[in-house]
Design a protein around this motif. Structure first.
Motif, mmCIF file in Angstrom:
data_model
loop_
_atom_site.group_PDB
_atom_site.id
_atom_site.type_symbol
_atom_site.label_atom_id
_atom_site.label_comp_id
_atom_site.label_asym_id
_atom_site.label_seq_id
_atom_site.Cartn_x
_atom_site.Cartn_y
_atom_site.Cartn_z
ATOM 1 N N GLU A 277 38.337 62.744 50.373
ATOM 2 C CA GLU A 277 37.048 62.996 49.624
ATOM 3 C C GLU A 277 36.022 63.378 50.461
ATOM 4 O OE1 GLU A 277 36.039 59.344 47.422
ATOM 5 O OE2 GLU A 277 38.013 59.264 46.316
ATOM 6 N N VAL A 278 35.534 64.546 50.223
ATOM 7 C CA VAL A 278 34.420 65.181 51.059
ATOM 8 C C VAL A 278 33.062 64.859 50.087
ATOM 9 C CG1 VAL A 278 33.367 67.226 52.122
ATOM 10 C CG2 VAL A 278 35.878 66.939 51.937
ATOM 11 N N ARG A 279 32.313 63.908 50.395
ATOM 12 C CA ARG A 279 31.159 63.336 49.780
ATOM 13 C C ARG A 279 30.223 62.599 50.554
ATOM 14 N NH1 ARG A 279 31.725 58.255 49.031
ATOM 15 N NH2 ARG A 279 33.749 56.872 48.793
ATOM 16 N N PRO A 280 29.003 62.290 50.166
ATOM 17 C CA PRO A 280 28.117 61.473 50.769
ATOM 18 C C PRO A 280 28.706 60.229 50.804
ATOM 19 C CG PRO A 280 26.828 62.650 49.175
ATOM 20 C CD PRO A 280 28.520 63.024 48.907
ATOM 21 N N VAL A 281 28.804 59.718 52.098
ATOM 22 C CA VAL A 281 29.328 58.388 52.305
ATOM 23 C C VAL A 281 28.385 57.296 52.933
ATOM 24 C CG1 VAL A 281 30.815 57.072 54.005
ATOM 25 C CG2 VAL A 281 31.443 59.473 53.398
ATOM 26 N N LYS A 282 28.037 56.245 52.000
ATOM 27 C CA LYS A 282 27.136 55.583 52.068
ATOM 28 C C LYS A 282 27.224 54.415 53.333
ATOM 29 C CE LYS A 282 24.256 54.990 48.142
ATOM 30 N NZ LYS A 282 23.736 53.861 47.219
ATOM 31 N N VAL A 283 26.246 54.037 54.191
ATOM 32 C CA VAL A 283 26.474 53.018 55.180
ATOM 33 C C VAL A 283 26.886 51.737 54.460
ATOM 34 C CG1 VAL A 283 25.157 51.686 57.031
ATOM 35 C CG2 VAL A 283 24.548 54.040 56.555
ATOM 36 N N SER A 284 26.325 51.438 53.543
ATOM 37 C CA SER A 284 26.591 50.058 52.727
ATOM 38 C C SER A 284 27.953 49.915 52.263
ATOM 39 C CB SER A 284 25.665 49.897 51.439
ATOM 40 O OG SER A 284 25.842 50.813 50.589
ATOM 41 N N GLU A 285 28.644 51.091 51.861
ATOM 42 C CA GLU A 285 30.035 50.977 51.494
ATOM 43 C C GLU A 285 31.071 50.810 52.511
ATOM 44 O OE1 GLU A 285 32.463 54.503 49.851
ATOM 45 O OE2 GLU A 285 30.642 55.861 50.163
ATOM 46 N N ILE A 286 30.591 51.775 53.808
ATOM 47 C CA ILE A 286 31.399 51.209 55.034
ATOM 48 C C ILE A 286 31.373 49.876 55.637
ATOM 49 C CG2 ILE A 286 31.874 51.875 57.167
ATOM 50 C CD1 ILE A 286 32.752 53.928 55.102
ATOM 51 N N VAL A 287 30.019 49.493 55.422
ATOM 52 C CA VAL A 287 29.967 47.897 55.953
ATOM 53 C C VAL A 287 30.707 47.027 54.980
ATOM 54 C CG1 VAL A 287 27.988 46.207 56.201
ATOM 55 C CG2 VAL A 287 27.655 48.256 56.983
ATOM 56 N N GLU A 288 30.639 47.186 53.893
ATOM 57 C CA GLU A 288 31.332 46.377 52.694
ATOM 58 C C GLU A 288 32.956 46.717 53.001
ATOM 59 O OE1 GLU A 288 32.510 43.916 50.173
ATOM 60 O OE2 GLU A 288 30.462 44.021 50.932
ATOM 61 N N ALA A 289 33.232 47.728 53.162
ATOM 62 C CA ALA A 289 34.728 47.895 53.525
ATOM 63 C C ALA A 289 35.152 47.344 54.750
ATOM 64 C CB ALA A 289 35.047 49.530 53.559
ATOM 65 N N ALA A 290 34.308 47.252 55.977
ATOM 66 C CA ALA A 290 34.681 46.445 57.105
ATOM 67 C C ALA A 290 34.679 45.095 56.733
ATOM 68 C CB ALA A 290 33.609 46.826 58.097
ATOM 69 N N LYS A 291 33.688 44.360 55.918
ATOM 70 C CA LYS A 291 33.892 42.998 55.832
ATOM 71 C C LYS A 291 35.037 42.639 55.039
ATOM 72 C CE LYS A 291 28.648 42.334 55.523
ATOM 73 N NZ LYS A 291 27.668 41.953 54.828
#
Length: 355
Positions: A277-291
């Protein structure tokens, strides 16, 4: 020795090579250079006098505009030698197009394609012994343009120098790195020239990166300048995120470099059936994915590093560690790309360019 090739390219070779003084088993990236360099000047409205000369210092007027107004762009590319001793470049047409795209944005005249490729190929043939075979060994190639006109008036120059210098290289980064997600500083802004490989883009990164190092991180993941809500690049590389089995990366824009390694990895992944997926990547979604454990990998992609795994990231005072993956996408894609570069696998994309 002096002669003319194609009635345009003048060649002056060294009396004695310095290659015997080089320890190729212990190279520091970008500090040792080959015997020769390519030089071409722009004056009176045209590029002229292309030549290959012994590598050495330049003499520039103190008022040369590159020192005062920063008209300087560059490229990063590599030459590889396979087990048979044949030398290859990787997608050099993309480097040529990109340096001219960068030059246009900084009001620097376009460099001719025939001069670029004839100069580059002749230089590589002259310094061929500097290119060592073996996985990870390469010759890093740095084409660049600087404004040389002697004047401190604030306008684009009328005189420039285009050069190519080469440096034997091994791996750029060693080991996994930890990165700090930027909350205040930005690498570039909309409407600027973040997409160009301009010298000033890199100068502006050093200060915030040094601040991150004081906190125990090696690099920064840059975020957008407007809101700092979106991930954009990592250090001097494009950045990928693996969430479960989906590969995410930001789209290129006027803020993000159109990385050749980046788009090559995307092409390999898509061809082999990986979800990208080539798209804008939110900081919040990466933090949530890490959690929640769905963030499996982060890695940078660029010419020097090829693929650089990221083992942890920091954000808002918290550190997020990533577990080691048995079937790492970073390791798989790095090998797949390098197999093409080193002529160890079929090149179904037509990316390899034999010198």
């Amino acid at each position: 020795m002096k002669n003319i090739i194609s009635q345009t390219l003048e060649i002056n070779t060294v009396k004695e090579s310095k290659i015997g003084q080089v320890d190729f088993e212990n190279l520091n990236f970008g500090k040792i250079f080959t015997d020769h360099m390519f030089v071409c000047d722009y004056a009176n409205g045209e590029w002229q006098n292309p030549k290959i000369v012994p590598y050495g210092p330049l003499t520039l007027d103190p008022s040369a505009r590159v020192f005062h107004y920063g008209q300087a762009v560059f490229e990063g590319m590599k030459a590889y030698k396979d087990d048979n001793g044949d030398t290859f470049l990787f997608r050099p047409d993309e480097n040529f197009k990109r340096i001219n795209k960068s030059a246009e944005r900084l009001a620097i005249p376009e460099f001719p394609e025939d001069y670029f490729f004839e100069g580059l190929k002749t230089l590589l043939k002259l310094d061929n012994e500097w290119i060592k075979s073996g996985f990870g060994n390469s010759l890093y190639i740095r084409p660049f343009v600087i404004a040389t006109q002697a004047s401190v008036s604030a306008s684009e120059a009328d005189e420039y120098k285009f050069m190519i210098i080469c440096s034997p290289a091994q791996s750029y980064y060693s080991g996994d790195v930890s990165v700090l997600v930027a909350e205040k500083f930005s690498r570039s802004a909309s409407g600027g020239f973040g997409y160009a490989k301009a010298a000033g883009n890199y100068a502006g990164q050093f200060y915030p990166t040094n601040l991150a190092k004081k906190e125990g991180y090696q690099q920064i993941i840059w975020t957008d300048s407007n809101t700092h809500e979106y991930m954009e690049e990592a250090g001097t590389m494009n950045v990928f995120f693996r969430v479960n089995d989906t590969l995410l990366t930001a789209p290129v824009s006027d803020r993000i470099l159109d990385g050749i390694t980046r788009k090559s990895l995307i092409a390999i992944a898509e061809k082999e059936g990986y979800k990208v997926e080539v798209r804008p990547v939110k900081v919040s979604e990466i933090v949530e994915a890490a959690k929640n454990g769905s963030l499996k990998e982060i890695f940078g992609a660029g010419t020097a590093a090829v693929v650089s795994p990221i083992k942890a990231f920091g954000y808002q005072g918290k550190n997020y560690e990533l577990a080691k993956q048995e079937n790492s996408y970073a390791a798989y894609f790095k090998k797949a790309l390098m197999d093409i570069q080193y002529n160890k696998s079929e090149d179904s994309f037509g990316w390899r360019y034999k010198v």
